[in-house]
Write a protein that holds these residues in place. Structure first.
Motif, short mmCIF file in Angstrom:
data_model
loop_
_atom_site.label_atom_id
_atom_site.label_comp_id
_atom_site.label_asym_id
_atom_site.label_seq_id
_atom_site.Cartn_x
_atom_site.Cartn_y
_atom_site.Cartn_z
N LEU A 84 41.25 48.37 44.45
CA LEU A 84 40.58 47.44 45.36
C LEU A 84 39.33 46.80 44.75
CD1 LEU A 84 40.83 49.35 48.76
CD2 LEU A 84 42.33 47.58 47.85
N ILE A 85 38.85 47.32 43.60
CA ILE A 85 37.60 46.79 43.04
C ILE A 85 37.65 45.28 42.82
CG2 ILE A 85 36.12 46.82 40.99
CD1 ILE A 85 35.58 49.18 42.72
N PRO A 86 38.69 44.72 42.16
CA PRO A 86 38.68 43.26 41.98
C PRO A 86 38.99 42.49 43.26
CG PRO A 86 40.70 44.19 41.10
CD PRO A 86 39.83 45.35 41.48
N VAL A 87 39.45 43.19 44.29
CA VAL A 87 39.81 42.53 45.55
C VAL A 87 38.64 42.53 46.53
CG1 VAL A 87 41.61 42.42 47.35
CG2 VAL A 87 42.15 43.39 45.13
N LEU A 88 37.57 43.27 46.23
CA LEU A 88 36.45 43.38 47.17
C LEU A 88 35.86 42.02 47.56
CD1 LEU A 88 34.57 46.56 45.86
CD2 LEU A 88 36.05 46.37 47.86
N PRO A 89 35.67 41.08 46.61
CA PRO A 89 35.15 39.77 47.05
C PRO A 89 36.09 39.08 48.05
CG PRO A 89 34.86 40.03 44.68
CD PRO A 89 35.71 41.18 45.13
N ALA A 90 37.40 39.20 47.86
CA ALA A 90 38.34 38.59 48.81
C ALA A 90 38.27 39.28 50.17
CB ALA A 90 39.77 38.67 48.25
N ILE A 91 38.15 40.60 50.18
CA ILE A 91 38.01 41.32 51.44
C ILE A 91 36.74 40.88 52.16
CG2 ILE A 91 37.64 43.61 52.45
CD1 ILE A 91 39.40 44.76 50.22
N ARG A 92 35.65 40.76 51.40
CA ARG A 92 34.39 40.33 52.00
C ARG A 92 34.51 38.93 52.57
NH1 ARG A 92 31.52 41.06 47.94
NH2 ARG A 92 31.17 38.96 47.16
N SER A 93 35.21 38.05 51.85
CA SER A 93 35.34 36.67 52.31
C SER A 93 36.20 36.56 53.56
CB SER A 93 35.94 35.82 51.19
OG SER A 93 36.21 34.51 51.62
N HIS A 94 37.36 37.25 53.57
CA HIS A 94 38.27 37.14 54.72
C HIS A 94 37.71 37.80 55.97
CE1 HIS A 94 41.31 35.94 51.72
NE2 HIS A 94 41.97 35.44 52.75
N LEU B 258 44.32 45.53 37.55
CA LEU B 258 45.31 44.47 37.32
C LEU B 258 46.37 44.47 38.41
CD1 LEU B 258 45.72 44.99 33.47
CD2 LEU B 258 44.55 43.09 34.60
N LEU B 259 46.82 45.66 38.80
CA LEU B 259 47.83 45.75 39.85
C LEU B 259 47.30 45.20 41.16
CD1 LEU B 259 50.69 46.81 40.51
CD2 LEU B 259 49.65 49.02 41.07
N GLY B 260 46.06 45.58 41.51
CA GLY B 260 45.46 45.07 42.74
C GLY B 260 45.28 43.56 42.71
N ALA B 261 44.82 43.04 41.56
CA ALA B 261 44.61 41.60 41.44
C ALA B 261 45.91 40.84 41.54
CB ALA B 261 43.90 41.28 40.13
N LEU B 262 46.97 41.35 40.89
CA LEU B 262 48.27 40.68 40.97
C LEU B 262 48.81 40.69 42.39
CD1 LEU B 262 49.97 42.01 37.70
CD2 LEU B 262 49.39 39.63 38.22
N ALA B 263 48.70 41.85 43.07
CA ALA B 263 49.20 41.92 44.45
C ALA B 263 48.41 40.99 45.36
CB ALA B 263 49.12 43.36 44.95
N ALA B 264 47.09 40.89 45.13
CA ALA B 264 46.26 40.05 45.98
C ALA B 264 46.53 38.56 45.79
CB ALA B 264 44.79 40.35 45.72
N LEU B 265 47.20 38.19 44.70
CA LEU B 265 47.58 36.78 44.53
C LEU B 265 48.55 36.35 45.62
CD1 LEU B 265 48.07 36.56 40.65
CD2 LEU B 265 46.14 35.70 42.01
N ALA B 266 49.37 37.30 46.08
CA ALA B 266 50.29 37.00 47.18
C ALA B 266 49.58 37.08 48.52
CB ALA B 266 51.48 37.96 47.15
N SER B 267 48.79 38.15 48.72
CA SER B 267 48.02 38.31 49.95
C SER B 267 46.90 39.31 49.68
CB SER B 267 48.90 38.82 51.09
OG SER B 267 48.12 39.13 52.23
N TRP B 268 45.73 39.08 50.23
CA TRP B 268 44.59 39.94 49.94
C TRP B 268 44.80 41.37 50.43
CZ3 TRP B 268 41.76 42.33 53.79
CH2 TRP B 268 41.94 41.87 55.09
#
Length: 423
Positions: free
Chosen positions: A26-36, A154-164
């Motif tokens: 979730l580390i690279p996805v944290l900015p997206a979580i914060r934004s959404h 990398l796995l989290g970032a790739l998955a978040a490309l489809a949905s956060w």
């Protein structure tokens, strides 16, 4: 290792790999979580804390229970709960858009499951392996943990490309098959039943604390502080890459994978080195803590260029990877098999505690100045270094019962003599 041992140990090695996804993915996805979800940095850090803090609280109970009923009997249900918690977090994000606290609740459930995973695999290695094979096996577990840290951003970032929120669902997809594999394939020795039952077991814990409390605290502190600094720094780095450099989630995941990749490589090589040269345990611990302190100290004054920040973060990963296998070896060999579960479990508690408080405290400190958090991490790393220098003892001869290697944790003054590592 024998071929049959390699097969079941390979399955067991998936446990630390799966567990580390809980935060690293979730580390690279944290900015997206914060934004959404329109969160502050401190609230975003709670996504990590809600997982890590319940795990830290649960681990001692899971470890003590595993000493009584067996490691697998606790580990398999824990993996199932871990996977279900991730799926519930994903469903909360999908079906309750804009709602933050249901995700936090699901992460709490997931963290409770995580409390019965990695540390029990360490205790199981301590039960099943003796002499230098134990150091190698523990190095493999730490390397698997480190590999998870490399792959998961990398796995989290790739998955978040489809949905956060898609990364949350991956926990169930990955953890549930591993739970089945552990149940079917992993071997363990049956727990011993001694006279006195649970009451006797509990009475012995204060004796362990009296004999080896100071030394164990030093090892616990080193593991906790390194992971506190690493995850706190990675959360800051992720936000920096998004806010200042406007990098994509995938690019952020790739950069974050550099320090954790260095940690994985160092963990593997350190474990291999300890297998053949166990007398290197103290030097590796000291060198690793020096690298970590130097990296943190330099980062307090460096904010650009980006490549230098990444290089210093990699140095922190190197120091962490050099130190953790040595610390793991010390802790698993500090006591007998009957209490190895609870001792490694308390180690897991402080590790998760470091991960839990790192991101929000680093985020809170940056509201004043980023240097405050990094300076604090540097001071703590230096304190851990001084403590390790004072309590780690390495003898030139064989260890008691040839079970733990020559490196030992020095008992507290006046402690009871014995053979702590008997199996």
């Amino acid at each position: 290792m024998r071929p049959d041992t390699i097969r079941w140990f390979a399955v067991l090695s998936l446990v630390p790999f799966i567990m580390v996804l809980g935060n690293s993915m979730l580390i690279p996805v944290l900015p997206a979580i914060r934004s959404h979800l329109h969160l502050t940095m401190v609230q975003t850090g709670l996504v990590i804390t809600a997982f890590s803090l319940p795990a830290a609280v649960t681990i001692p109970f899971a470890g003590a229970l595993s000493d009584r009923v067996g490691r697998k009997a606790v580990m398999v249900p824990a993996l199932v709960l871990y996977g279900i918690g991730g799926i519930l977090a994903g469903l909360s994000a999908w079906l309750l858009p804009g709602r933050f606290w249901p995700i936090v609740g699901a992460r709490v459930l997931q963290g409770i499951g995580a409390g019965g995973t990695y540390q029990l695999s360490m205790a199981l290695v301590g039960d099943m392996f003796q002499s230098t094979e134990r150091s190698q096996a523990l190095g493999w577990l730490e390397a698997s943990n480190g590999l998870g840290k490399v792959v998961s951003p990398l796995l989290g970032a790739l998955a978040a490309l489809a949905s956060w929120f898609l990364p949350f669902f991956l926990y169930g997809v990955l953890a549930l098959p591993v739970a089945f594999g552990v149940h079917r394939a992993v071997r363990e020795k049956a727990p011993r039943r001694e006279e006195g039952g649970v009451a006797r077991y509990l009475r012995q814990i204060p004796e362990i604390a009296r004999r080896r409390g100071a030394a164990l605290s030093a090892a616990y502190g080193a593991g906790m502080l390194l992971l506190f600094a690493l995850f706190g720094l990675l959360s800051l780095l992720s936000d920096e890459l998004e806010a200042r450099h406007r990098l994509s989630q995938l690019a952020r995941g790739g950069i974050i994978a550099i320090p954790v990749g260095m940690m994985a490589i160092a963990s593997f090589t350190s474990g291999r080195s300890l297998q053949t040269r166990p007398e290197r345990l103290k030097p590796l611990s000291v060198i690793g803590l020096i690298c970590a302190a130097a990296a943190l100290g330099a980062l307090a004054f460096v904010s650009r260029p980006l490549w230098l920040t990444i290089a210093l973060s990699a140095l922190l990963g190197l120091g962490t990877g050099l130190t953790l296998p040595a610390v793991n070896t010390l802790i698993t060999g500090a006591v007998s098999r009957d209490h190895r579960g609870v001792v490694t479990a308390f180690y897991g508690t402080v590790r998760f505690g470091g991960v839990a408080v790192g991101p929000p405290l680093f985020g809170l400190a940056t509201q004043a100045t980023a240097r405050l958090a990094v300076f604090a991490g540097t001071a703590l790393a230096l304190a851990a270094l001084a403590w390790a220098l004072s309590v780690v003892r390495v003898s030139s001869g064989p260890s008691p019962a040839q079970a733990g290697g020559p490196a030992q944790l020095a008992p507290a003054p006046g402690g009871v003599k014995g053979q702590p590592d008997e199996t």
